[in-house]
Design a protein around this motif. Sequence first.
Motif, mmCIF file in Angstrom:
data_model
loop_
_atom_site.group_PDB
_atom_site.id
_atom_site.type_symbol
_atom_site.label_atom_id
_atom_site.label_comp_id
_atom_site.label_asym_id
_atom_site.label_seq_id
_atom_site.Cartn_x
_atom_site.Cartn_y
_atom_site.Cartn_z
ATOM 1 N N TYR A 1 0.842 -1.206 0.000
ATOM 2 C CA TYR A 1 0.000 0.000 0.000
ATOM 3 C C TYR A 1 0.873 1.251 0.000
ATOM 4 C CZ TYR A 1 -2.421 3.924 2.108
ATOM 5 O OH TYR A 1 -2.889 5.191 2.386
ATOM 6 N N GLU A 2 1.878 1.286 0.877
ATOM 7 C CA GLU A 2 2.756 2.447 0.964
ATOM 8 C C GLU A 2 3.477 2.680 -0.360
ATOM 9 O OE1 GLU A 2 3.052 4.586 3.273
ATOM 10 O OE2 GLU A 2 2.085 3.662 5.018
ATOM 11 N N THR A 3 3.920 1.605 -0.998
ATOM 12 C CA THR A 3 4.619 1.716 -2.285
ATOM 13 C C THR A 3 3.714 2.327 -3.341
ATOM 14 O OG1 THR A 3 6.040 -0.186 -1.822
ATOM 15 C CG2 THR A 3 5.771 0.427 -4.134
ATOM 16 N N MET A 4 2.484 1.832 -3.436
ATOM 17 C CA MET A 4 1.564 2.339 -4.445
ATOM 18 C C MET A 4 1.112 3.758 -4.128
ATOM 19 S SD MET A 4 -0.702 -0.966 -5.665
ATOM 20 C CE MET A 4 -1.354 -1.401 -4.045
ATOM 21 N N ARG A 5 0.959 4.047 -2.834
ATOM 22 C CA ARG A 5 0.568 5.411 -2.448
ATOM 23 C C ARG A 5 1.668 6.399 -2.837
ATOM 24 N NH1 ARG A 5 -3.365 8.371 0.781
ATOM 25 N NH2 ARG A 5 -2.750 10.464 0.243
ATOM 26 N N GLN A 6 2.933 6.012 -2.679
ATOM 27 C CA GLN A 6 4.037 6.880 -3.067
ATOM 28 C C GLN A 6 4.056 7.115 -4.573
ATOM 29 O OE1 GLN A 6 7.610 5.129 -1.477
ATOM 30 N NE2 GLN A 6 6.944 5.365 0.652
ATOM 31 N N LEU A 7 3.691 6.096 -5.347
ATOM 32 C CA LEU A 7 3.625 6.249 -6.801
ATOM 33 C C LEU A 7 2.579 7.286 -7.187
ATOM 34 C CD1 LEU A 7 3.885 2.502 -7.912
ATOM 35 C CD2 LEU A 7 5.602 4.285 -8.291
ATOM 36 N N VAL A 8 1.482 7.318 -6.442
ATOM 37 C CA VAL A 8 0.426 8.304 -6.697
ATOM 38 C C VAL A 8 0.876 9.687 -6.233
ATOM 39 C CG1 VAL A 8 -1.932 9.014 -6.135
ATOM 40 C CG2 VAL A 8 -1.421 6.605 -6.553
ATOM 41 N N ASP A 9 1.399 9.766 -5.000
ATOM 42 C CA ASP A 9 1.794 11.055 -4.434
ATOM 43 C C ASP A 9 2.901 11.718 -5.243
ATOM 44 O OD1 ASP A 9 -0.058 10.689 -2.458
ATOM 45 O OD2 ASP A 9 1.368 10.026 -0.938
ATOM 46 N N SER A 10 3.802 10.915 -5.809
ATOM 47 C CA SER A 10 4.923 11.457 -6.580
ATOM 48 C C SER A 10 4.524 11.863 -7.991
ATOM 49 C CB SER A 10 6.048 10.420 -6.659
ATOM 50 O OG SER A 10 5.648 9.298 -7.445
ATOM 51 N N GLY A 11 3.339 11.461 -8.422
ATOM 52 C CA GLY A 11 2.889 11.772 -9.767
ATOM 53 C C GLY A 11 3.275 10.731 -10.795
ATOM 54 N N GLN A 12 4.015 9.701 -10.361
ATOM 55 C CA GLN A 12 4.396 8.642 -11.296
ATOM 56 C C GLN A 12 3.155 7.909 -11.800
ATOM 57 O OE1 GLN A 12 7.692 6.300 -9.936
ATOM 58 N NE2 GLN A 12 7.438 4.727 -11.523
ATOM 59 N N TRP A 13 2.194 7.739 -10.889
ATOM 60 C CA TRP A 13 0.872 7.271 -11.286
ATOM 61 C C TRP A 13 -0.043 8.485 -11.233
ATOM 62 C CZ3 TRP A 13 -0.299 2.050 -8.292
ATOM 63 C CH2 TRP A 13 0.476 1.025 -8.865
ATOM 64 N N SER A 14 -0.205 9.169 -12.352
ATOM 65 C CA SER A 14 -1.008 10.384 -12.396
ATOM 66 C C SER A 14 -2.490 10.040 -12.532
ATOM 67 C CB SER A 14 -0.570 11.268 -13.566
ATOM 68 O OG SER A 14 -0.680 10.549 -14.791
ATOM 69 N N GLU A 15 -3.319 11.074 -12.458
ATOM 70 C CA GLU A 15 -4.757 10.878 -12.578
ATOM 71 C C GLU A 15 -5.091 10.173 -13.890
ATOM 72 O OE1 GLU A 15 -8.885 13.543 -12.700
ATOM 73 O OE2 GLU A 15 -6.928 14.508 -12.485
ATOM 74 N N GLY A 16 -5.924 9.157 -13.798
ATOM 75 C CA GLY A 16 -6.342 8.431 -14.981
ATOM 76 C C GLY A 16 -5.464 7.248 -15.330
ATOM 77 N N THR A 17 -4.327 7.098 -14.631
ATOM 78 C CA THR A 17 -3.437 5.971 -14.913
ATOM 79 C C THR A 17 -4.127 4.651 -14.604
ATOM 80 O OG1 THR A 17 -1.448 7.263 -14.412
ATOM 81 C CG2 THR A 17 -1.250 4.862 -14.298
ATOM 82 N N ARG A 18 -4.031 3.721 -15.544
ATOM 83 C CA ARG A 18 -4.560 2.379 -15.299
ATOM 84 C C ARG A 18 -3.455 1.586 -14.625
ATOM 85 N NH1 ARG A 18 -4.483 -2.736 -17.270
ATOM 86 N NH2 ARG A 18 -6.449 -3.916 -17.250
ATOM 87 N N ILE A 19 -3.706 1.142 -13.400
ATOM 88 C CA ILE A 19 -2.668 0.444 -12.654
ATOM 89 C C ILE A 19 -2.646 -1.030 -13.047
ATOM 90 C CG2 ILE A 19 -2.953 2.073 -10.745
ATOM 91 C CD1 ILE A 19 -4.255 -0.124 -9.143
ATOM 92 N N PRO A 20 -1.539 -1.714 -12.802
ATOM 93 C CA PRO A 20 -1.438 -3.130 -13.177
ATOM 94 C C PRO A 20 -2.528 -3.976 -12.524
ATOM 95 C CG PRO A 20 0.721 -2.239 -12.628
ATOM 96 C CD PRO A 20 -0.278 -1.203 -12.232
ATOM 97 N N THR A 21 -2.773 -5.125 -13.101
ATOM 98 C CA THR A 21 -3.770 -6.042 -12.548
ATOM 99 C C THR A 21 -3.247 -6.672 -11.257
ATOM 100 O OG1 THR A 21 -2.893 -7.958 -13.728
ATOM 101 C CG2 THR A 21 -4.537 -6.598 -14.871
ATOM 102 N N GLU A 22 -4.128 -7.344 -10.523
ATOM 103 C CA GLU A 22 -3.722 -8.022 -9.290
ATOM 104 C C GLU A 22 -2.594 -9.001 -9.566
ATOM 105 O OE1 GLU A 22 -6.848 -9.961 -7.223
ATOM 106 O OE2 GLU A 22 -7.981 -8.133 -6.815
ATOM 107 N N MET A 23 -2.733 -9.774 -10.641
ATOM 108 C CA MET A 23 -1.714 -10.767 -10.964
ATOM 109 C C MET A 23 -0.381 -10.101 -11.291
ATOM 110 S SD MET A 23 -1.862 -13.858 -13.780
ATOM 111 C CE MET A 23 -3.282 -14.561 -12.926
#
Length: 251
Positions: A14-36
């Motif tokens: 969770y912390e890793t993915m939250r950092q990706l969002v907070d840093s802008g690496q995962w910007s608004e509208g980004t489709r994140i990888p599947t569970e697998m």
Amino acid sequence: MAYAQRTKLSERLYETMRQLVDSGQWSEGTRIPTEMELAEQHGVSRPVVREALIRLRNEGIINSKRGSGSFVLNGSEAPTKGFRPIENVADLIHAFEFRLTIECDAAAVAALRRRDEDMDVIIAAHNAFEEGMSDEAFGDLDLDFHIAVAQASQNSMYASTMSMLHKQIVFGMRLIGQFTNAATQTRLEVVRVEHAPIVDAIAAKEPLLAYEAMFNHLTLSRRRLLGFDAVLDWKRSGPTVLINKMGGPDS
């Protein structure tokens, strides 16, 4: 995988993915990888990934669309994770006041809705404490138990709230470790004695008893931490939920 281990892995992801969002690496509208894909990338199981994704959804950071996957919402408007740090005694009192309103109801609802697998997780969390563990490990296991109770309510908002209280709860456990218990019981024995009625009430599907047992445990924890009783301005006589209107998993 042990419940405590899975919870820690989920928290880390969770912390890793939250950092990706907070840093802008995962910007608004980004489709994140599947569970697998996430499980393979981070070397964890899909249940671990699922727990992290549920927390991100509950916090309004991502949204899932059936058949399309999960997408990042407006990262800049995502809510600040967790609660502000505890800085003084007043903050500690407020933290316990908040927990008394949330966790007692969660325990009551858990007694109504818990499934057999939820009960297994609660019992495992209750039995996970060991003598001689560090204050941080003790705090983590204590949180694991309370999250297990919250998850058994089948209301994800209870569990999300408990997860966000992680730092406050561990901080409180560290302080408790600095105080000498007037009784001869060890910290482990105290927790076992106070957690046991909560476990028993949820197992017996007795919501009012679960409410009272959780209230008693949190009240005693607060007394050990503060060294005095912090009297509430007002106390309910039972859960705010309408027990007779709420069904269990089989209703």
